[in-house]
Scaffold this active site. Structure first.
Site, short mmCIF file in Angstrom:
data_model
loop_
_atom_site.label_atom_id
_atom_site.label_comp_id
_atom_site.label_asym_id
_atom_site.label_seq_id
_atom_site.Cartn_x
_atom_site.Cartn_y
_atom_site.Cartn_z
CG ASP A 1 1.10 -20.65 2.83
OD1 ASP A 1 1.77 -19.94 2.35
OD2 ASP A 1 1.32 -21.78 3.46
CG ASP B 1 -7.01 -5.57 2.82
OD1 ASP B 1 -7.90 -5.69 3.14
OD2 ASP B 1 -6.62 -5.21 1.62
CE LYS C 1 3.79 -17.38 1.16
NZ LYS C 1 3.58 -18.75 1.12
CE1 TYR D 1 -4.08 -2.33 0.81
CE2 TYR D 1 -2.07 -3.64 1.68
CZ TYR D 1 -3.40 -3.27 1.35
OH TYR D 1 -4.27 -4.41 1.36
#
Ligand code: NAD
Length: 405
Positions: free
Chosen positions: A269, A293, A218, A151
């Site tokens: 994940d 988000d 991640k 962002y």
């Protein structure tokens, strides 16, 4: 005399007078309906707890379409000034003006007040329809970093000269060869930005007797951004909270002591899987902007969806907090007195908690839960429940007030 009505921030603590002025943005589209319903419920909760000894003095400030129509500006400076002056505020949803040079009013507000923590509690209320078998096991609070990541990143379009120039540089300086028709995205994740977000999550866990903080990342793929977030999180816990935190390795199979918070991490994940299969394993989540988000909305779906999820954007270092409905303006329902006001009502309850007026917050939650159990609910929930009666937005607010006593 006026300053006595302002919430102040002294020695890292909010000081809340009995009659604080709280600025609010009604919001566009369905904002008018849900704001009216929410103010009614919040005022009723405060009055029923303190019989007039405490009371919020609401002060309307403008943003969005209403601001544009009245002032020619989407986000007038006076609105930012009011949130800075009064510190705690609340808002309905805002239209993102198309082609007006301001990307999103929400992003602009977060940026201008440096509201770096997006806080989203996700819990289940008995009676609310849910797509999962045991929604009552979902009780998490997501701390999403609000100022960095993609962002705040740079994106360059495939085929543009600037993209080609960057590609040439990356190729000559870093030996990074990519397909010439690529678009490129770059994201920043800083230590200072990660630290202040993770600190907020740990302090929240301490203050609310939560048992764990999970860093979701991640880092297996993006080692120096998301992996660094994980590393800095463990470092911060070890250096700043050595007596209050512990890791799996330090526990070494022993039970978690009562006075400690477990600091752990999960790859994003796997987190999505486990949030469905073992939601009870997670309490406070600290994560970066994009993961946060996705996670906030995915978790909200487990406990009733978009009309139900409250949120806040907070700068804990300066004491600024803006509570908000997390859904949009749903223009097709605007002015129909039809939609579910729970997201903004629950954001109001979060605000009361933040102010230390927790008794009123608990009353709101209890009133809402009884209304859900009664099956007299707004259209979005009624259509998913057996034998439910659909009621309007304002009628639902009256029911909640009635159940609060
Ligand atoms: P939206 O959340 O406004 O609506 C999507 C759908 O969700 C609606 O059609 C409705 O079916 C349902 N819904 C939303 N709120 C509900 C409620 N309280 N009760 C029951 N059902 C509800 O999303 P959108 O259509 O993508 O966006 C519309 C506008 O809102 C856009 O201008 C967008 O930029 C803006 N927006 C603002 C915010 C914000 O202010 N925080 C957030 C998201 C979108």
């Amino acid at each position: 005399m006026r300053s006595e009505l302002k919430i102040s921030f002294e020695e890292d603590r909010l000081v809340v007078p009995d009659r604080p002025v709280i600025p609010y943005i009604e919001g566009d589209g369905i904002g008018t309906d849900i704001w009216r319903a929410s103010a009614r419920v919040i005022d009723h909760a405060v009055a029923s707890c303190w019989q007039g000894d405490r009371q919020i003095t609401w002060k309307e400030v403008l943003a969005g379409e209403k601001a544009f129509n009245q002032t020619g500006q989407w986000l007038p400076q006076e609105t930012i000034d009011a949130f800075q002056e009064y510190r705690v505020g609340i808002k309905g949803p805002l239209t993102t003006p198309v082609g007006e040079g301001i990307r999103s009013l929400n992003v602009a507000l977060r940026h201008r007040l440096d509201l770096y923590a997006c806080v989203r509690p996700v819990r289940y209320f008995t009676g609310v329809p849910s797509p999962v078998k045991e929604p009552q096991k979902v009780d998490m609070v997501v701390f999403r970093e609000n100022t960095e990541d993609v962002y705040a990143g740079l994106e360059l379009e495939s085929g543009k000269d600037e993209t080609k120039r960057l590609m040439d540089h990356l190729s000559s300086e870093y030996g990074w060869h990519i397909r010439p028709d690529s678009g490129i995205g770059i994201k920043p994740i800083s230590k200072s930005g990660s630290d202040r977000l993770i600190k907020s999550a740990i302090e929240y866990a301490i203050a609310h007797q939560r048992r764990s903080v999970t860093l979701v990342h991640k880092g297996n793929i993006q080692k120096f951004t998301e992996g660094a977030f994980r590393k800095w999180g463990y470092q911060l816990a070890k250096e700043a909270y050595p007596d209050r935190t512990v890791t799996w390795e330090e526990l070494d199979g022993a039970a978690l002591p009562e006075d400690k918070i477990l600091i752990k991490d999960t790859i994003a994940d796997i987190f999505f899987q486990q949030a469905l299969t073992r939601p009870g394993d997670f309490e406070v989540i600290a994560t970066m902007n994009l993961n946060g988000d996705y996670i906030s909305d995915a978790l909200a779906a487990q406990v009733g969806g978009v009309g139900m999820a409250p949120g806040a954007n907070i700068n804990y270092e300066k004491g600024y907090a803006l509570f908000e409905a997390t859904h949009g303006t749903a223009p097709k329902y605007a002015g129909l007195d039809k939609v579910n006001p729970s997201s903004l009502i629950l954001s109001g309850a979060m605000m009361l908690d933040h102010m230390g007026w927790s008794e009123a917050a608990r009353r709101i939650e209890s009133g809402l839960e009884k209304a859900f159990i009664s099956k007299r609910v707004t259209y979005d929930l009624a259509r998913l429940m057996d034998c439910a009666e659909e009621v309007s937005c304002s009628a639902f607010a009256e029911l909640v007030c009635g159940y609060m006593a």
